[in-house]
Design an enzyme around this catalytic site. Structure first.
Site, PDB file in Angstrom:
ATOM      1  CG  HIS A 158      -2.012  -0.990   1.199  1.00 36.08           C
ATOM      2  ND1 HIS A 158      -3.254  -0.782   0.656  1.00 36.08           N
ATOM      3  CD2 HIS A 158      -2.011  -2.253   1.657  1.00 36.08           C
ATOM      4  CE1 HIS A 158      -3.985  -1.874   0.793  1.00 36.08           C
ATOM      5  NE2 HIS A 158      -3.243  -2.789   1.396  1.00 36.08           N
ATOM      6  CE  LYS A 192      -5.924  14.000  -0.297  1.00 39.36           C
ATOM      7  NZ  LYS A 192      -6.020  12.813  -1.127  1.00 39.36           N
ATOM      8  NE  ARG A 193      -3.060  10.475   9.578  1.00 38.39           N
ATOM      9  CZ  ARG A 193      -2.682   9.558  10.471  1.00 38.39           C
ATOM     10  NH1 ARG A 193      -3.428   8.483  10.673  1.00 38.39           N
ATOM     11  NH2 ARG A 193      -1.595   9.717  11.186  1.00 38.39           N
ATOM     12  CE  LYS A 253      -1.935  10.856   2.501  1.00 36.13           C
ATOM     13  NZ  LYS A 253      -2.666   9.965   1.565  1.00 36.13           N
ATOM     14  CB  THR A 295      -9.915   5.008  -1.129  1.00 32.83           C
ATOM     15  OG1 THR A 295      -9.364   5.409   0.127  1.00 32.83           O
ATOM     16  CG2 THR A 295      -9.243   3.738  -1.591  1.00 32.83           C
ATOM     17  CE  LYS A 338     -13.652   6.373   1.069  1.00 30.12           C
ATOM     18  NZ  LYS A 338     -12.704   6.510   2.206  1.00 30.12           N
TER      19      LYS A 338
HETATM   20  C1  JNB Z   1      -1.802   3.487   3.966  1.00 28.30           C
HETATM   21  C2  JNB Z   1      -0.688   3.042   4.829  1.00 28.30           C
HETATM   22  C3  JNB Z   1       0.523   2.713   4.312  1.00 28.30           C
HETATM   23  C4  JNB Z   1       1.562   2.327   5.148  1.00 28.30           C
HETATM   24  C5  JNB Z   1       1.396   2.295   6.519  1.00 28.30           C
HETATM   25  C6  JNB Z   1       0.161   2.625   7.030  1.00 28.30           C
HETATM   26  N1  JNB Z   1      -1.633   3.501   2.644  1.00 28.30           N
HETATM   27  C7  JNB Z   1      -0.874   2.992   6.195  1.00 28.30           C
HETATM   28  C8  JNB Z   1      -2.704   3.921   1.772  1.00 28.30           C
HETATM   29  C9  JNB Z   1      -2.154   4.670   0.572  1.00 28.30           C
HETATM   30  C10 JNB Z   1      -3.302   5.074  -0.305  1.00 28.30           C
HETATM   31  C11 JNB Z   1      -4.167   3.868  -0.636  1.00 28.30           C
HETATM   32  C12 JNB Z   1      -4.570   3.152   0.628  1.00 28.30           C
HETATM   33  C13 JNB Z   1      -5.367   1.889   0.365  1.00 28.30           C
HETATM   34  O1  JNB Z   1      -4.689   1.071  -0.515  1.00 28.30           O
HETATM   35  O2  JNB Z   1      -2.853   3.850   4.464  1.00 28.30           O
HETATM   36  O3  JNB Z   1      -3.425   2.785   1.358  1.00 28.30           O
HETATM   37  O4  JNB Z   1      -5.326   4.267  -1.311  1.00 28.30           O
HETATM   38  O5  JNB Z   1      -2.812   5.663  -1.493  1.00 28.30           O
HETATM   39  O6  JNB Z   1      -1.428   5.801   0.999  1.00 28.30           O
HETATM   40  C14 JNB Z   1       2.493   1.911   7.439  1.00 28.30           C
HETATM   41  C15 JNB Z   1       2.324   2.002   8.798  1.00 28.30           C
HETATM   42  C16 JNB Z   1       3.361   1.639   9.670  1.00 28.30           C
HETATM   43  C17 JNB Z   1       4.561   1.205   9.163  1.00 28.30           C
HETATM   44  C18 JNB Z   1       4.737   1.106   7.799  1.00 28.30           C
HETATM   45  C19 JNB Z   1       3.698   1.465   6.935  1.00 28.30           C
END
Ligand code: JNB
Length: 846
Positions: free
Chosen positions: A390, A581-582, A587, A689, A693
């Site tokens: 992801h 978004k975060r 971003k 995503t 929406k």
């Molecule tokens: C995440 C995400 C990625 C890595 C960690 C935590 N990724 C969260 C998001 C992408 C979007 C995508 C969505 C669904 O696929 O939320 O996933 O639409 O573009 O940014 C993470 C947390 C801790 C350690 C390492 C990685």
């Protein structure tokens, strides 16, 4: 075969586990007549729950108890269907997929359960008859915030679609006591507050202590020989923790299917306490329970990286081990110790690398507990595990220090080493003598502090590796995972994300849903591609008028939220420009604010030719330790304060930072948005995503060629999308000799924005507050190329403003976006996962 089992028997909840004297319950105990699905039956059940089970009466002033009573009545209907679904799956001997995820960002459940059970009408009527308001009750529910953002919300949308498609899919996750923190804004700064979401109880969950599992940590391994000379491994002297499951039911849309999400909660073992007690330290032993229960205390609030925290690794192993034991327990019930068809009937989807301990853990369970040999076990593991990536940010690829991993999970480290040895053997047979490649691909990164590369472990252990949008999957193959793609090209595939239209259109935007259904029927609810039929209505004036009316209503609703939570008044006639978004540098919320400052400067300088009134909303949480992200939030807040209070601006531009962005807020935001900001540096957003929406709710996107934006553009067409910015390839090239100062000098608009920012105009009383941001924009090393995309962004924004002033044109764009959003349903996504990875047969329940 005699198998040594290293663990003493479970003794959790002995009193509750006391068996029935005659072995099993009579069917009279559990077979029930069907529950009524009408207003009368619901109203009666709600009254019983309220008055009897909850024991409330005329003195009850809180809407909480009516809410609870209503949920319990609805839950009964879910339970009934869940049982029938399980029987149907058993009868079909159905293959199952298990979605292993550290996050499930469910949000609220009541509205969704009513919709999917077909109870919205009867439920609303019953509640009304009891003198209550359904909106109020729905609004009473606390979001289940068991996730950070995209990855967690995707998991929740997946479950909805799987149940709707009648697929035997079960979610496994963690029942955090504290979900995603609540975000408060104090003097323009993010302040985190713990989210004790379970404080008032969670009526949706059902504890299942009878399926408690034991999870081991620490200790050491012993390699011992059995009488027939076979070597077995025992994991001994471990500190064990119990995993207690809580089930949440997941209904499909009006199809009698109810799947389950099983969330694990940590509890101390009893003998653990006893040992300490015998040593005479009773209070200490009770206190030690805390350490065990800490494991599921809190969700890590990082959406991109968090490295090296031992508690996080404990959580990851806790989920992987408990879930795999659970699946094996059910397997043994029907198949005993015969695992020969296990891989035909089970599949595990790893949501990023977070649960990737599952690879060595399944090896351990099969070998050490079930007595399989390495090859048999590896055959099963490597044909049941599938991994989804992801993120493209290299710093977000998980690594665990070998030392920490070995201390916490000694047996798993041995297995990881063995997997690596056999894997590197395969690599060296394929590329003899290529030692650099071996070092690059090794599961262990060597160095002062050797680390396990969890993504590589997941790839080696899986039969499928996928990205979440076409560009993302392509970049994985060419970039991060290139060596693995060279070795196993057929393992790699793409599965473009989606969202569930049940929550994000039918439920969040009932007025638009009604208008759509009125025009093309209701099939879109389970077949989103049907929305294409709306194209025929795009040029019908009467339809457009109704469309605008719905949007207007939704904008009023959003304006109300902004007024409540931001104390800023938005005028629904203005263009609603939204980025939620975060908060992360990639971003580029920063680019968004630079545009806002640019508009502000225009107004201040009287450059109001072709002006479009605009309300800019930005929302999102920053990881608590992410200084730059927090600084960006402050900048938004300070710019908002200046702009909103400047009499020269006179309401033609409004800016607000929405605190505590969450699922239930998005349910109001997406329907009320005109312009959707999807402006990440190309090549950095895996998919996105939120973009889907917004599109589904009739917003037009302003975006870069990144993630799923590319596919949104493909579907909507250039006429219905505001495209700007460098491509992923151009970004890579531009980085090599990037000179933001030169760009600023040569662009009068950007120069004016930087001058305002650098003059301290937005931080009058806090000198230096934004120095970090200014330096980042001006840095030749800025990985996010904010200055590089400024011009192109401003031009696209101005085109959007022009388009909005032509309300007929804008409405047409809005309709065509919805009409072409059919691809972005998780129903389509799940069908692809199933056709190409899981290969499950749908099962009709009920
Ligand atoms: C995440 C995400 C990625 C890595 C960690 C935590 N990724 C969260 C998001 C992408 C979007 C995508 C969505 C669904 O696929 O939320 O996933 O639409 O573009 O940014 C993470 C947390 C801790 C350690 C390492 C990685």
């Amino acid at each position: 075969m005699v198998v040594y089992r290293g663990l003493p028997p479970m003794n959790h909840g002995p009193s509750r586990m006391k068996p029935l004297r005659n072995g099993k319950p009579s069917s009279l105990l559990y077979e029930l007549p069907p529950l009524g699905m009408d207003e009368d039956a619901l109203a009666l059940d709600i009254r019983r729950y309220f008055g009897s089970f909850l024991g409330r009466d005329k003195h009850c002033r809180s809407s909480h108890y009516p809410y609870r009573a209503f949920v319990l009545a609805v839950r009964d209907r879910l339970m009934e269907r869940y049982k029938r679904t399980r029987i149907a799956y058993e009868k079909a001997d159905a293959k199952h997929a298990y979605y292993l995820s550290l996050e499930f960002l469910i949000g609220r459940s009541l509205g969704n359960a009513l919709l999917n059970l077909g109870l919205t009408g009867p439920g609303t009527a019953a509640i009304k008859r009891l003198g209550l308001d359904i909106e109020e009750l729905i609004d009473n529910e606390h979001d289940a915030g068991l996730g950070n953002g995209g990855l967690g919300r995707l998991a929740a949308c997946f479950l909805d679609s799987c149940a709707t498609l009648r697929l035997p899919v079960m979610g496994y996750g963690i029942r955090y006591e504290y979900g995603m923190f609540r975000q408060n804004i104090e003097q323009g700064r993010q302040v985190e507050e713990p989210d004790h979401w379970l404080r008032d109880g969670n009526p949706w969950e059902l504890e299942r202590p009878e399926h408690t599992k034991r999870v081991q940590y620490g200790g050491r391994t012993e390699h011992v020989q059995d009488p027939r000379g076979r070597i077995f491994v025992r994991w001994v002297d471990s500190k064990d923790v119990l995993a207690v499951p809580y089930d949440i039911m997941v209904p499909g849309f009006k199809n009698e299917t109810v799947n389950v999400l099983r969330l694990w909660s940590a509890a101390a073992t009893d003998e653990f306490d006893l040992g300490e007690f015998n040593a005479g330290s009773y209070p200490e032993s009770v206190a030690a329970k805390n350490a065990a229960e800490n494991i599921t205390m809190v969700l890590y609030p990082n959406d991109a990286s968090e490295n090296g925290k031992e508690l996080r690794l404990r959580q990851q192993y806790f989920l992987a081990s408990a879930s795999l034991q659970d699946v094996i327990e059910r397997w043994e019930l029907h198949h005993g110790d015969d695992f020969s068809s296990f891989a035909d009937k089970n599949c595990f989807q790893l949501n990023d690398t977070h649960p990737s301990c599952a690879v060595p853990e399944l090896m351990r369970l099969l070998m050490d507990e079930q007595g399989l040999d390495w090859d048999e076990a590896w055959m099963i593991v490597s044909s049941t595990m599938a991994y989804t990536n992801h993120t493209l940010l290299p710093e977000a690829l998980e690594k665990w220090p070998v030392r920490l991993f070995g201390q916490l999970l000694p047996r798993l480290l041995e297995i990881v080493y063995e997997i690596n040895a056999r894997f590197l053997n395969e690599v060296s047979r394929r590329w003899p003598g290529d030692n650099e490649r071996l070092a690059r691909m090794s599961l262990i990164e060597e160095g002062d502090e050797p680390q396990i590369r969890m993504a590589y472990l997941a790839i080696v252990g899986s039969f499928s590796v996928n990205g979440v949008a076409a560009l993302h999957s392509d970049l994985l193959q060419k970039g991060l995972f290139r060596d693995f793609y060279d070795l196993w090209p057929t393992k790699f595939n793409n599965k473009t994300n989606g969202v569930t239209q049940r929550r994000w259109l039918a439920s969040a935007n009932p007025e638009l849903a009604a208008l759509i259904s009125d025009s093309i029927g209701e099939d879109w609810i389970t077949n989103l591609a049907d929305l294409k039929k709306l194209e025929n209505f795009a040029d019908k004036a009467e339809f457009a008028k109704r469309w605008r009316k719905v949007k207007r209503l939704n904008k009023e609703r959003l304006a109300e939220l902004v007024k409540q939570d931001c104390k800023v008044v938005f005028n629904p006639d203005a263009l609603f420009d939204v980025q939620v978004k975060r908060i992360h540098e990639y971003k580029r919320q920063l680019l968004n604010i630079l545009h806002v400052i640019h508009l502000y400067a225009r107004l201040k300088n009287g450059e109001t030719a072709n002006w479009t009134d605009r309300c800019v909303l930005i929302g999102g949480k920053a990881a608590p330790g992410y200084v730059m992200a927090k600084c960006i939030i402050s900048l938004v807040c300070k710019v908002a304060e200046v702009v909103n209070n400047d009499p020269d601006i006179n309401g033609r531009l409004k800016v607000a930072f929405l605190p505590n962005y969450r699922v239930s807020a998005m349910e109001i935001i997406a329907p009320g948005t005109d312009l959707s900001e999807q402006i990440s540096t190309a090549g950095k957003e895996a998919s996105g995503t939120g973009n889907m929406k917004f599109m589904m709710n009739g917003a037009v996107t302003i975006g870069t060629l990144d993630g799923a934006n590319i596919e949104i553009l493909e579907e909507a067409g250039l006429d219905n999308f505001f495209l700007f910015g460098l491509t992923a390839e151009q970004v890579e090239a531009a980085r090599r000799n990037y000179d933001p100062d030169a760009i600023i000098k040569s662009d009068p608009d950007l120069k004016r924005v930087m001058t305002l920012l650098e003059s301290g105009h937005f931080n009058r009383f806090e000198k230096g507050l934004f120095d970090l941001i200014i330096a980042a924009i001006r840095s030749p090393g800025d990985p996010w190329l904010v200055a590089a995309d400024f011009r192109s962004f401003i031009d696209a924004q101005s085109k959007a403003a022009d388009a909005y002033r032509d309300q007929n044109r804008w409405t047409r764009m809005s309709i065509l976006n919805v009409a072409n959003s059919g691809k972005f349903s998780t129903d389509r996504t799940m069908e692809e996962y199933n056709a190409e990875i899981w290969k499950l047969e749908p099962v009709t329940a009920g």
